[in-house]
Design a protein around this motif. Sequence first.
Motif, PDB file in Angstrom:
ATOM      1  N   GLY A 107       0.845  -1.190   0.000  1.00 44.37           N
ATOM      2  CA  GLY A 107       0.000   0.000   0.000  1.00 44.37           C
ATOM      3  C   GLY A 107       0.874   1.232   0.000  1.00 44.37           C
ATOM      4  O   GLY A 107       2.097   1.142   0.071  1.00 44.37           O
ATOM      5  N   TRP A 108       0.274   2.421  -0.051  1.00 47.70           N
ATOM      6  CA  TRP A 108       1.039   3.659  -0.035  1.00 47.70           C
ATOM      7  C   TRP A 108       1.901   3.690   1.216  1.00 47.70           C
ATOM      8  O   TRP A 108       1.427   3.409   2.310  1.00 47.70           O
ATOM      9  CB  TRP A 108       0.115   4.886  -0.018  1.00 47.70           C
ATOM     10  N   VAL A 109       3.174   4.076   1.042  1.00 48.17           N
ATOM     11  CA  VAL A 109       4.087   4.078   2.182  1.00 48.17           C
ATOM     12  C   VAL A 109       3.979   5.431   2.882  1.00 48.17           C
ATOM     13  O   VAL A 109       4.397   6.449   2.350  1.00 48.17           O
ATOM     14  CB  VAL A 109       5.533   3.851   1.705  1.00 48.17           C
ATOM     15  N   HIS A 110       3.403   5.455   4.073  1.00 48.66           N
ATOM     16  CA  HIS A 110       3.184   6.731   4.751  1.00 48.66           C
ATOM     17  C   HIS A 110       4.417   7.211   5.495  1.00 48.66           C
ATOM     18  O   HIS A 110       4.608   8.402   5.656  1.00 48.66           O
ATOM     19  CB  HIS A 110       2.020   6.621   5.737  1.00 48.66           C
ATOM     20  N   CYS A 111       5.240   6.291   5.997  1.00 45.21           N
ATOM     21  CA  CYS A 111       6.404   6.727   6.766  1.00 45.21           C
ATOM     22  C   CYS A 111       7.474   5.653   6.736  1.00 45.21           C
ATOM     23  O   CYS A 111       7.169   4.465   6.793  1.00 45.21           O
ATOM     24  CB  CYS A 111       5.981   6.993   8.215  1.00 45.21           C
ATOM     25  N   VAL A 112       8.754   6.096   6.618  1.00 43.98           N
ATOM     26  CA  VAL A 112       9.883   5.167   6.762  1.00 43.98           C
ATOM     27  C   VAL A 112      10.764   5.697   7.881  1.00 43.98           C
ATOM     28  O   VAL A 112      10.902   6.904   8.059  1.00 43.98           O
ATOM     29  CB  VAL A 112      10.730   5.029   5.465  1.00 43.98           C
ATOM     30  N   SER A 113      11.338   4.774   8.633  1.00 44.48           N
ATOM     31  CA  SER A 113      12.151   5.189   9.767  1.00 44.48           C
ATOM     32  C   SER A 113      13.212   4.140  10.025  1.00 44.48           C
ATOM     33  O   SER A 113      12.940   2.943   9.985  1.00 44.48           O
ATOM     34  CB  SER A 113      11.216   5.323  10.983  1.00 44.48           C
ATOM     35  N   PHE A 114      14.466   4.591  10.277  1.00 45.05           N
ATOM     36  CA  PHE A 114      15.557   3.665  10.586  1.00 45.05           C
ATOM     37  C   PHE A 114      15.697   3.517  12.090  1.00 45.05           C
ATOM     38  O   PHE A 114      15.463   4.452  12.847  1.00 45.05           O
ATOM     39  CB  PHE A 114      16.887   4.209  10.048  1.00 45.05           C
ATOM     40  N   SER A 115      16.134   2.338  12.545  1.00 42.27           N
ATOM     41  CA  SER A 115      16.430   2.159  13.969  1.00 42.27           C
ATOM     42  C   SER A 115      17.752   2.890  14.248  1.00 42.27           C
ATOM     43  O   SER A 115      18.506   3.168  13.314  1.00 42.27           O
ATOM     44  CB  SER A 115      16.568   0.671  14.286  1.00 42.27           C
ATOM     45  N   PRO A 116      18.050   3.220  15.512  1.00 38.08           N
ATOM     46  CA  PRO A 116      19.261   4.002  15.815  1.00 38.08           C
ATOM     47  C   PRO A 116      20.560   3.366  15.314  1.00 38.08           C
ATOM     48  O   PRO A 116      21.497   4.069  14.975  1.00 38.08           O
ATOM     49  CB  PRO A 116      19.262   4.069  17.349  1.00 38.08           C
TER      50      PRO A 116
END
Lengths: 367, 179
Positions: free
Chosen positions: A208-217
């Motif tokens: 689906g549409w990717v609303h947010c991407v985030s990397f771990s520390p």
Amino acid sequence: MSMRKKPEKTSLCPTAITCHSYNADKSLVALCASTPDIYIYEVEGSDSSKWKLVETLSAHDMNVSSIDWGPKKNRIVSCSEDRTAFVWECVKGKWDQALVVLGPNCTYGGLDVKWSPNEEKFVVGTGSSQAHVCYYDAGHNWWLSKGAKGHSSSCITTAWMPGGDLVIATGSTDCRVIITSGYIRTVDGKCANPGKVGTKMGTIQLGGWVHCVSFSPSGDILCAVTHDSAISFIDTSDTTYEKVQTIYLKTLPFNSCVFLDDNTLVAGGNDFYPVCFKSDGKEWKMAGKWVEGGKVLEKTTSATSRAMAMFQDQAKFGSAQGGAKTTKTKHQSAIMDIKRIKDDTFSSSGADGQLNVWKLSDMQAEN
Amino acid sequence: MSSNQGVVAQQPYINCIRKTLEAAMCLVNFPSQVVERHNKPEVEAQSSKELVLNPIIIARDADEKVLIESSVNSIRLSIKIRQLDDLDRHITKSFMDFLQRRANHYYILRRKPVCYQGTQYDLSLLITNENTDSMLKGKLVDWVIEFLQDINKELSYIKIQVGMRARVVAKEYFASFQS
């Protein structure tokens, strides 16, 4: 003199908050609130509706879509639907903006902006399906950009891989997450690099549409929240990016996610409450949520004012029980952005104009 | 408006619509990616295939159904009301025209109903991310559901009133022929 009491402010901002960002010591927060201006509030206490507005930054013509406050160099970068971006710096107490040249390829507006870990560069995701990596050109006192192609639809979210300033992940409405190089020779100098900016390192197809991407520390895990009510954890140590754990949820889609530490992630979205996911090293599982906490509005007690309220509701809403109900959750509308404050504290801002601070210890655990 | 023989009870139909609406109304702001500096409801503009979701029809039976079309920043809800005879059709059309002419007061009402796959619907609503930002999403869904539940009652009330007025007028008219 007016006989009516001025209505108490129940939320931080009267309009929907698209995203928020803290300065280094978390004493100030900058908001982007569906207007062409950026608002800076002073953080005082846990009730955000009492925070004071200290600064308004105006330069954009159209709504600001995203901001990021770099803690190391104390600069705010903002991008807007009017296809421009500015870098704001506080010089002697006054905020001044520097122009960012996004170039003729950015035709459809900036959608998301993030500083790189060393804050020498930033990436802007745009409606032209590109991610522009921007760097400072001292000769002209402005910021130049180099575009990274790859998506076939608007690039709505971006993130830098921690530990360096070389790799970016972008998510788009074409349901893909693309990991690209953000290396620019003039800024980063000669070093081991994955290729010049725009070199594609991996593509992950999601549902689906990717609303947010985030990397771990540590940069090992990349999390993507998508519109099919799924949350995907991608193992970045494997450069084929095939190790993806996807959890499909029965709740509404998330809009934003952030890692609190390497094994804890919080996400929030259309269900109006934040949810926590934890990893035991091998697998991610939902650990709990923060559902309770909604304020029940005080009802007036005198008989005449109750009767008056009932008739007013009848006229305004067509039914006697009209407007006073609130939801069980603290947020009255979708959570649009979640940001980490400390290892056990995070804040969420929503379309209802509220900014709420949450603690891990208050979580209702999932068994 | 009609007899209830062989008709599915209304509550499961309404519950299904409510759940679908809550899921379809997850809207975010989305500036246009085909026209610069524009921000339009993608469900109306239909500018890019990937931004529009599959339409859903929730039908109680062949005459009464609801079409929900969703996209990244807007949703369109179209209602087809049960109309069995000419008087029903006339009353429904007049009532819908009355509402649609005052669409700006309703914020979410569309001035013309949608025609989808051969079915001409009676009323359409267009809800954008601006509506869900300025109004509470839960309240919007409540309003739509209440509207759906009350519309049949309102129209049958009008039909009864028409009948009653016709009877009174006819009685007065024929009374003038009695001496």
